[in-house]
Each structure stands twice: as C-alpha cells, then as structure tokens.
Design a protein around this motif. Structure first.
Motif, PDB file in Angstrom:
ATOM      1  N   THR A  67      51.784  62.231   6.034  1.00  0.00           N
ATOM      2  CA  THR A  67      52.966  62.589   5.264  1.00  0.00           C
ATOM      3  C   THR A  67      54.177  62.673   6.190  1.00  0.00           C
ATOM      4  O   THR A  67      54.033  62.954   7.386  1.00  0.00           O
ATOM      5  N   MET A  68      55.358  62.393   5.658  1.00  0.00           N
ATOM      6  CA  MET A  68      56.611  62.448   6.413  1.00  0.00           C
ATOM      7  C   MET A  68      57.696  62.999   5.508  1.00  0.00           C
ATOM      8  O   MET A  68      57.605  62.889   4.281  1.00  0.00           O
ATOM      9  N   SER A  69      58.733  63.549   6.134  1.00  0.00           N
ATOM     10  CA  SER A  69      59.881  63.947   5.333  1.00  0.00           C
ATOM     11  C   SER A  69      60.553  62.685   4.799  1.00  0.00           C
ATOM     12  O   SER A  69      60.515  61.627   5.439  1.00  0.00           O
ATOM     13  N   THR A  70      61.130  62.782   3.634  1.00  0.00           N
ATOM     14  CA  THR A  70      61.781  61.615   3.023  1.00  0.00           C
ATOM     15  C   THR A  70      62.886  61.080   3.921  1.00  0.00           C
ATOM     16  O   THR A  70      63.027  59.859   4.079  1.00  0.00           O
ATOM     17  N   LYS A  71      63.656  61.971   4.533  1.00  0.00           N
ATOM     18  CA  LYS A  71      64.757  61.548   5.401  1.00  0.00           C
ATOM     19  C   LYS A  71      64.252  60.739   6.577  1.00  0.00           C
ATOM     20  O   LYS A  71      64.800  59.669   6.898  1.00  0.00           O
TER      21      LYS A  71
ATOM     22  N   ALA B  20      58.021  65.103  -0.259  1.00  0.00           N
ATOM     23  CA  ALA B  20      57.758  64.352   0.969  1.00  0.00           C
ATOM     24  C   ALA B  20      57.133  63.013   0.605  1.00  0.00           C
ATOM     25  O   ALA B  20      56.760  62.770  -0.552  1.00  0.00           O
ATOM     26  N   VAL B  21      57.007  62.152   1.601  1.00  0.00           N
ATOM     27  CA  VAL B  21      56.386  60.841   1.402  1.00  0.00           C
ATOM     28  C   VAL B  21      54.936  60.927   1.855  1.00  0.00           C
ATOM     29  O   VAL B  21      54.654  61.305   3.002  1.00  0.00           O
ATOM     30  N   TYR B  22      54.003  60.581   0.977  1.00  0.00           N
ATOM     31  CA  TYR B  22      52.588  60.589   1.298  1.00  0.00           C
ATOM     32  C   TYR B  22      52.138  59.142   1.504  1.00  0.00           C
ATOM     33  O   TYR B  22      52.388  58.281   0.666  1.00  0.00           O
ATOM     34  N   LEU B  23      51.474  58.904   2.636  1.00  0.00           N
ATOM     35  CA  LEU B  23      51.205  57.542   3.068  1.00  0.00           C
ATOM     36  C   LEU B  23      49.730  57.175   2.971  1.00  0.00           C
ATOM     37  O   LEU B  23      48.845  57.992   3.278  1.00  0.00           O
ATOM     38  N   SER B  24      49.486  55.939   2.567  1.00  0.00           N
ATOM     39  CA  SER B  24      48.133  55.393   2.625  1.00  0.00           C
ATOM     40  C   SER B  24      47.825  55.009   4.074  1.00  0.00           C
ATOM     41  O   SER B  24      48.728  54.924   4.914  1.00  0.00           O
ATOM     42  N   LYS B  25      46.556  54.773   4.392  1.00  0.00           N
ATOM     43  CA  LYS B  25      46.202  54.337   5.744  1.00  0.00           C
ATOM     44  C   LYS B  25      46.863  52.991   6.029  1.00  0.00           C
ATOM     45  O   LYS B  25      46.814  52.085   5.202  1.00  0.00           O
ATOM     46  N   ASN B  26      47.468  52.879   7.211  1.00  0.00           N
ATOM     47  CA  ASN B  26      48.156  51.640   7.556  1.00  0.00           C
ATOM     48  C   ASN B  26      48.191  51.473   9.066  1.00  0.00           C
ATOM     49  O   ASN B  26      47.827  52.378   9.822  1.00  0.00           O
ATOM     50  N   HIS B  27      48.648  50.306   9.516  1.00  0.00           N
ATOM     51  CA  HIS B  27      48.682  50.002  10.945  1.00  0.00           C
ATOM     52  C   HIS B  27      49.792  50.746  11.689  1.00  0.00           C
ATOM     53  O   HIS B  27      49.740  50.860  12.910  1.00  0.00           O
TER      54      HIS B  27
END
Length: 301
Positions: A114-118, A101-108
């Motif tokens: 986290t989100m699925s790659t798709k 999966a995609v793990y995200l830093s804090k952002n606007h």
C-alpha cells in the motif's frame, strides 16, 4: 474466433507525439510532448496488430537490440496505441482515488502493498504534479489553463478519475516498467510455443513448471456492459491498455484456427492463416529455402 471483436468496442487515448524525459532521480520516462494532441480510438479495431507489436518489442532485448532501438520501438508503439496505463493496472482497483490509500497487487516494480495516494501519483507525474486535493476517501481534481485537457477530461468522464488522469498530457510511464511489461508478454507467448513444440522432449517436472508459470499470467480483468447502438454491442471498460492487451492476447493465444506463431525464418510473431503455416510471409519462406539449400550444398562439398 473469427470476428471475435466485431460487435465490441472500447475507448483509449493516444497522443500525436511522445518524448523521453529523465526525472531528477535519473529515471527515464515516456510522456506526451507539450504540443502533442490527443485522439480517441478503439483498440479492439486493431487488436491483432497491437498484440503482435507488443510481443515483438518484448523479444528485442533477448535478440541483442540496443536500449536506443528498444526505446524507439516503444515510442512508436505509444504513437500508434497510447501509453500502457500502468498507473491503473497495478492497483487492486482502478477506482483507488475513492480510497484513503492505494492498495497494490503483486508486481515487479513496487514492493509495498500500500502507498499514500500522493506518493503513488508522483510515480506517474514526475514532472508536474496534478492539482489533486485528497481528504480521506474524498478527492478533487482540478484542470486549469488547458482547454484541450479540460475537453478530454469531460469526454472521458465516464471513466474512473485515475484512468481519466492517465490520459492527461502530464502523465508519464517509466521506460524500464514499460519494457518489462512487453518482456512478460513475450515470455508468456514463448512459454506456450516451447511447451507444445518440445512437449515430447520435456520431463514431467519441466512440463509442470511451465504450466505453473503460465498461471501467473494476467491481471485485474476488465469489465464490460452491453450498449444498444446500431446493433447490440459489448463495451469493454479497459482501465489500462496493458490489461486490454492481456485480454486480447489471451483470446488470440487460445485460438486454434488462426494461431499466433513465430516465423521459422525471421522469428517474428505473426497470425497464421492456418495451423500448419510456419512462415509470416512468402518472402521469409523463400529466404529460408535458399538458406537451407546453401547450407546443404556447403555440407556436400
């Protein structure tokens, strides 16, 4: 900091033409046109102008510019320097295709951690989904029927897969997200300007607030390696142009010999030839003096 990047290099991709397109949900995106041709260049060769252009775009909304004017400026920025690479700037690693999966830093923009790659890829490929097969940590990306894109992918094969994908013609970035990145950069710059110009007039709490605000600036630091070319050269591995701009801006902001300043007349960001310089050009200096003279004469009448 003279010739800071003289012995450094980095590659990024820009297209000859971009267009604004609205997705089905109404989100406005900037993307290369169908006939646009890609080109590879070194952002570090023109780092000062990139940073100045980014700051000045970030100040346009506060100066009362219309969305159409801001869109035009961002489009011109993309033709000169390419898209910002937000797809690889937001995750905790540019190699997110190697994870489940995609793990995200804090952002606007994305509240989820986290989100699925798709789902994540669809945010940046709203008009044409890339041919990607994802099974756990394994992924496969296919490019068909476009020799230019295939050649570009091969040329940039030393980059992480996600970075390489962001160079493709189908890649797009949301207008509001791009605009916010420019605004954040301009805000950081103005915070520094105001902090030192108004230091004596601020309370300790106000100074502390601005200092703490500055610590929030930045992102995932780019990595580098040394190549033995015609001379030892630092090769910066920018996984997004945005993070490259942040790094270049950081060096420029801390440069005491040729600092970044706001012109006292036109209020545009410029590189001062010396610390005492307050105008971006002789023309602005003359216009400012004429304005002051007229104001003084009017007050004496």
């Amino acid at each position: 900091m003279k010739n800071l990047f003289e012995r450094t290099s980095s590659n990024w991709v820009r297209y000859s033409e971009y267009e604004w397109r609205a997705a089905e949900d109404g989100t406005l995106y900037l993307t290369p046109t169908k006939t646009a041709q890609p080109g590879i260049y070194d952002p570090l060769a023109e780092y000062q102008q990139i940073v100045l252009d980014a700051i000045n775009i970030g100040r346009m909304e506060s100066q009362g510019k219309t969305p159409q004017e801001i869109q035009k400026a961002i489009g011109q920025f993309a033709v000169k320097y390419g898209l910002l690479g937000l797809m690889t700037a937001l995750p905790t690693t540019p190699t997110f295709m190697d994870y489940e999966a995609v793990y995200l830093s804090k952002n606007h923009f994305i509240k989820e951690e986290t989100m699925s790659t798709k789902d994540y890829l669809h945010l940046f490929f709203p008009f044409h989904n890339p041919d990607v097969v994802k099974r756990g940590v394994e992924s496969m990306w296919n490019i068909q029927n476009d020799r230019v894109m295939m050649a570009l992918a091969i040329t940039m094969s030393d980059k992480p897969m996600a970075v390489n994908m962001s160079f493709q013609r189908e890649y797009a970035e949301p207008y509001e997200w791009m605009k916010q990145q420019f605004i954040d950069l301009a805000f950081t710059f103005l915070t520094s300007v105001i902090f030192y110009e108004d230091y004596d007039d601020m309370t300790p709490d106000q100074r502390l607030l601005m200092q703490e605000g500055m610590t929030a600036f930045g992102g995932i630091a780019p990595t580098y390696r040394i190549a033995l070319l015609d001379k030892p050269t630092i090769i910066w591995d920018f996984h997004s142009l945005m993070l490259g701009i942040q790094m270049m801006f950081s060096f420029m902001l801390t440069d005491s010999e040729t600092p970044v300043k706001l012109c006292k007349h036109c209020a545009k960001a410029f590189i001062a030839s010396r610390p005492s310089t307050v105008f971006c050009s002789p023309q602005c200096k003359n216009k400012h003096n004429v304005y002051k003279s007229r104001a003084r004469n009017k007050s004496e009448e």
